[in-house]
Design a protein around this motif. Sequence first.
Motif, short mmCIF file in Angstrom:
data_model
loop_
_atom_site.label_atom_id
_atom_site.label_comp_id
_atom_site.label_asym_id
_atom_site.label_seq_id
_atom_site.Cartn_x
_atom_site.Cartn_y
_atom_site.Cartn_z
N HIS A 151 0.81 -1.22 0.00
CA HIS A 151 0.00 0.00 0.00
C HIS A 151 0.84 1.27 0.00
O HIS A 151 0.33 2.35 -0.20
CB HIS A 151 -0.94 0.02 1.21
N GLU A 152 2.12 1.15 0.24
CA GLU A 152 2.96 2.33 0.34
C GLU A 152 3.60 2.68 -1.00
O GLU A 152 3.77 1.83 -1.84
CB GLU A 152 4.06 2.11 1.38
N THR A 153 3.94 3.94 -1.14
CA THR A 153 4.66 4.41 -2.32
C THR A 153 5.90 5.15 -1.84
O THR A 153 6.17 5.23 -0.65
CB THR A 153 3.79 5.34 -3.18
N SER A 154 6.60 5.73 -2.75
CA SER A 154 7.83 6.44 -2.42
C SER A 154 7.56 7.77 -1.74
O SER A 154 8.49 8.48 -1.38
CB SER A 154 8.62 6.70 -3.70
N GLY A 155 6.30 8.16 -1.55
CA GLY A 155 5.98 9.45 -0.97
C GLY A 155 5.82 10.55 -2.02
O GLY A 155 5.57 11.69 -1.68
N ARG A 156 5.97 10.19 -3.28
CA ARG A 156 5.82 11.18 -4.35
C ARG A 156 4.37 11.58 -4.54
O ARG A 156 3.45 10.86 -4.16
CB ARG A 156 6.32 10.60 -5.67
N ASP A 157 4.19 12.75 -5.14
CA ASP A 157 2.87 13.21 -5.54
C ASP A 157 2.47 12.43 -6.79
O ASP A 157 2.87 12.77 -7.90
CB ASP A 157 2.90 14.71 -5.81
N LEU A 158 1.70 11.38 -6.60
CA LEU A 158 1.33 10.52 -7.72
C LEU A 158 0.31 11.19 -8.64
O LEU A 158 0.20 10.80 -9.80
CB LEU A 158 0.83 9.18 -7.22
N THR A 159 -0.40 12.21 -8.17
CA THR A 159 -1.29 12.95 -9.08
C THR A 159 -0.47 13.65 -10.15
O THR A 159 -0.89 13.72 -11.30
CB THR A 159 -2.19 13.96 -8.34
N ALA A 160 0.71 14.13 -9.79
CA ALA A 160 1.60 14.76 -10.78
C ALA A 160 2.09 13.74 -11.79
O ALA A 160 2.23 14.06 -12.98
CB ALA A 160 2.78 15.44 -10.08
N VAL A 161 2.34 12.51 -11.34
CA VAL A 161 2.77 11.44 -12.25
C VAL A 161 1.65 11.16 -13.25
O VAL A 161 1.88 11.05 -14.47
CB VAL A 161 3.15 10.16 -11.47
N VAL A 162 0.41 11.08 -12.78
CA VAL A 162 -0.74 10.84 -13.66
C VAL A 162 -0.88 11.97 -14.66
O VAL A 162 -1.09 11.73 -15.86
CB VAL A 162 -2.04 10.66 -12.83
N GLU A 163 -0.72 13.21 -14.22
CA GLU A 163 -0.86 14.34 -15.15
C GLU A 163 0.22 14.31 -16.23
O GLU A 163 -0.05 14.64 -17.39
CB GLU A 163 -0.86 15.67 -14.39
N LYS A 164 1.42 13.89 -15.89
CA LYS A 164 2.49 13.74 -16.90
C LYS A 164 2.12 12.64 -17.89
O LYS A 164 2.36 12.77 -19.10
CB LYS A 164 3.83 13.42 -16.24
N ASP A 208 2.52 10.43 -27.64
CA ASP A 208 3.89 10.00 -27.41
C ASP A 208 3.83 8.68 -26.65
O ASP A 208 4.00 8.61 -25.43
CB ASP A 208 4.65 11.06 -26.61
N PHE A 209 3.53 7.61 -27.38
CA PHE A 209 3.29 6.32 -26.76
C PHE A 209 4.54 5.70 -26.16
O PHE A 209 4.44 4.90 -25.24
CB PHE A 209 2.61 5.37 -27.75
N ASP A 210 5.73 6.07 -26.65
CA ASP A 210 6.97 5.59 -26.03
C ASP A 210 7.08 6.15 -24.61
O ASP A 210 7.39 5.41 -23.67
CB ASP A 210 8.20 5.98 -26.85
N ALA A 211 6.82 7.44 -24.46
CA ALA A 211 6.85 8.05 -23.12
C ALA A 211 5.70 7.53 -22.27
O ALA A 211 5.87 7.23 -21.09
CB ALA A 211 6.77 9.57 -23.23
N TYR A 212 4.53 7.38 -22.86
CA TYR A 212 3.34 6.95 -22.12
C TYR A 212 3.54 5.56 -21.51
O TYR A 212 3.20 5.33 -20.35
CB TYR A 212 2.13 6.97 -23.05
N GLN A 213 4.13 4.64 -22.26
CA GLN A 213 4.28 3.28 -21.75
C GLN A 213 5.20 3.22 -20.54
O GLN A 213 5.09 2.30 -19.72
CB GLN A 213 4.74 2.33 -22.84
N GLU A 214 6.08 4.19 -20.39
CA GLU A 214 7.02 4.18 -19.26
C GLU A 214 6.33 4.41 -17.91
O GLU A 214 6.91 4.18 -16.86
CB GLU A 214 8.12 5.22 -19.46
N PHE A 215 5.08 4.86 -17.93
CA PHE A 215 4.34 5.08 -16.69
C PHE A 215 3.74 3.78 -16.14
O PHE A 215 3.23 3.77 -15.03
CB PHE A 215 3.23 6.11 -16.91
N PHE A 216 3.80 2.70 -16.91
CA PHE A 216 3.11 1.46 -16.56
C PHE A 216 4.07 0.30 -16.35
O PHE A 216 5.07 0.18 -17.05
CB PHE A 216 2.12 1.09 -17.67
N ALA A 217 3.72 -0.56 -15.40
CA ALA A 217 4.47 -1.80 -15.18
C ALA A 217 4.24 -2.74 -16.37
O ALA A 217 3.16 -2.70 -16.99
CB ALA A 217 3.99 -2.46 -13.89
#
Length: 133
Positions: free
Chosen positions: A5-18, A27-36
């Motif tokens: 349940h824990e994360t690195s403490g980052r603002d994950l809403t900012a990650v989603v907005e990126k 930019d699907f190359d960049a987009y795929q980097e957000f996903f496992a």
Amino acid sequence: MRSHHETSGRDLTAVVEKAIEAYNAQDFDAYQEFFAPDLRFVHHNRGFGFTDRDAFIQTLKGFAADLIPDRRLRPATRIFQAGNLVVREQEWGGTAVADVPGIAAAGETFTLEFCTVYRFGPDDKVVEYHEYG
């Protein structure tokens, strides 16, 4: 050791907005980097899903190229983070260049309201992506 349940403490809403910026720019190359790599994607109201990031990205590429090239996720109506979950409400729309059953006929401009739930893993990659709407 962190719990699931824990994360690195980052603002994950900012990650989603990126990620949304990359999606809208196609930019699907960049987009795929957000996903496992073993991303679980489910579009609950449309009856499809994926358990593989690469298949998910390939489908999005085809959708953008062949069906709705100008599709965009609009700015968040609401977005919040609770632990490793981010919930984002937004509109998604564009103009269909071909018939898209259940969404729009060729030449039709449309807007749909979506609610998206992202679950992040410990490396701040999205491991689950649930779309409603």
